[in-house]
Design a protein around this motif. Structure first.
Motif, PDB file in Angstrom:
ATOM      1  N   ARG A 102      17.413  -2.616   6.692  1.00 39.59           N
ATOM      2  CA  ARG A 102      16.213  -2.483   5.856  1.00 39.59           C
ATOM      3  C   ARG A 102      14.979  -2.980   6.599  1.00 39.59           C
ATOM      4  NH1 ARG A 102      18.231  -4.844   2.184  1.00 39.59           N
ATOM      5  NH2 ARG A 102      19.197  -3.015   1.277  1.00 39.59           N
ATOM      6  N   ARG A 103      15.129  -4.104   7.303  1.00 44.61           N
ATOM      7  CA  ARG A 103      13.993  -4.665   8.032  1.00 44.61           C
ATOM      8  C   ARG A 103      13.540  -3.706   9.141  1.00 44.61           C
ATOM      9  NH1 ARG A 103      15.882  -9.567   9.985  1.00 44.61           N
ATOM     10  NH2 ARG A 103      15.443 -10.426   7.936  1.00 44.61           N
ATOM     11  N   THR A 106      12.124  -0.489   7.723  1.00 48.62           N
ATOM     12  CA  THR A 106      10.788  -0.731   7.174  1.00 48.62           C
ATOM     13  C   THR A 106       9.755  -0.760   8.286  1.00 48.62           C
ATOM     14  OG1 THR A 106      11.636  -1.908   5.244  1.00 48.62           O
ATOM     15  CG2 THR A 106       9.356  -2.372   5.870  1.00 48.62           C
ATOM     16  N   ASN A 156      14.746   3.064   1.016  1.00 45.86           N
ATOM     17  CA  ASN A 156      15.265   1.920   1.770  1.00 45.86           C
ATOM     18  C   ASN A 156      15.233   0.651   0.933  1.00 45.86           C
ATOM     19  OD1 ASN A 156      15.832   1.843   4.972  1.00 45.86           O
ATOM     20  ND2 ASN A 156      14.712   3.692   4.389  1.00 45.86           N
ATOM     21  N   HIS A 157      14.208   0.506   0.128  1.00 47.42           N
ATOM     22  CA  HIS A 157      14.100  -0.716  -0.668  1.00 47.42           C
ATOM     23  C   HIS A 157      14.846  -0.611  -2.002  1.00 47.42           C
ATOM     24  CE1 HIS A 157      11.773  -3.259   1.982  1.00 47.42           C
ATOM     25  NE2 HIS A 157      11.373  -2.109   2.482  1.00 47.42           N
ATOM     26  N   ALA A 160      18.309  -1.983  -1.641  1.00 44.25           N
ATOM     27  CA  ALA A 160      18.505  -3.436  -1.611  1.00 44.25           C
ATOM     28  C   ALA A 160      19.399  -3.866  -2.757  1.00 44.25           C
ATOM     29  CB  ALA A 160      17.159  -4.153  -1.690  1.00 44.25           C
TER      30      ALA A 160
END
Length: 178
Positions: A102-103, A106, A156-157, A160
């Motif tokens: 994710r990081r 992003t 992507n978020h 989470a």
């Protein structure tokens, strides 16, 4: 306990990130191997030679070939770095390292949004009046990639999920989420 949804969102995030990694890698590769085609595009946009030639705007034009080429090389370097970051994010999604995936995703998606949003739409489109050109107007393509990148960033978020431990009291879950 994993649910089909909890597995599907990371899969979707990984696949969508991978698609954009492939796309921008191919763009960078094309710009490197066929340097002249998009070099001409950048030169015409920066020179503003196919705009309405309004005296109030033409002072913005950059006509020096050295500056034009430096801008083009900077774009290619940015595209290449974004491709590498997005590829690393895709690999992390495949390895199920969702936090790192994710990081990295992003960062890579924001790199695309900066390039296509700030670089092409704002600076190219407005500052250099690219919208006025019939032949050298890349606003539709830039807008498309900017929006797709934004959608993938959201996915992507969404992937989470709920980072709170299952069964934890609401107060503890709130602390874990922050």
């Amino acid at each position: 306990m994993t649910t089909p949804t909890s597995r599907a969102l990371p899969l979707a995030a990984g696949l969508l990130t991978g698609v954009l990694a492939l796309y921008i890698a191919l763009v960078a590769f094309g710009n490197i191997t066929d340097f002249g085609t998009n070099q001409a595009f950048v030169q015409h946009v920066l020179a503003m030679d196919t705009t309405f030639k309004d005296d109030d705007l033409m002072w913005r034009a950059i006509t020096g070939k050295g500056l034009q080429n430096a801008a083009y090389v900077a774009i290619i370097v940015w595209e290449t770095l974004a491709a590498l970051v997005l590829t690393a994010g895709t690999v992390c999604w495949a390895r199920r390292d969702h936090v790192l995936a994710r990081r990295l995703s992003t960062y890579g998606l924001l790199m695309l949004m900066l390039l296509f949003g700030a670089g092409f739409i704002a600076i190219g489109g407005e500052w250099f009046a690219m919208w006025q050109s019939k032949n050298w107007n890349g606003l539709d393509a830039a807008t498309r990639i900017f929006l797709i990148s934004g959608i993938v960033l959201i996915v992507n978020h969404l992937a989470a999920g709920d980072p709170r431990p299952a069964g934890a009291p609401a107060a503890q879950r709130t602390e874990a989420a922050s």
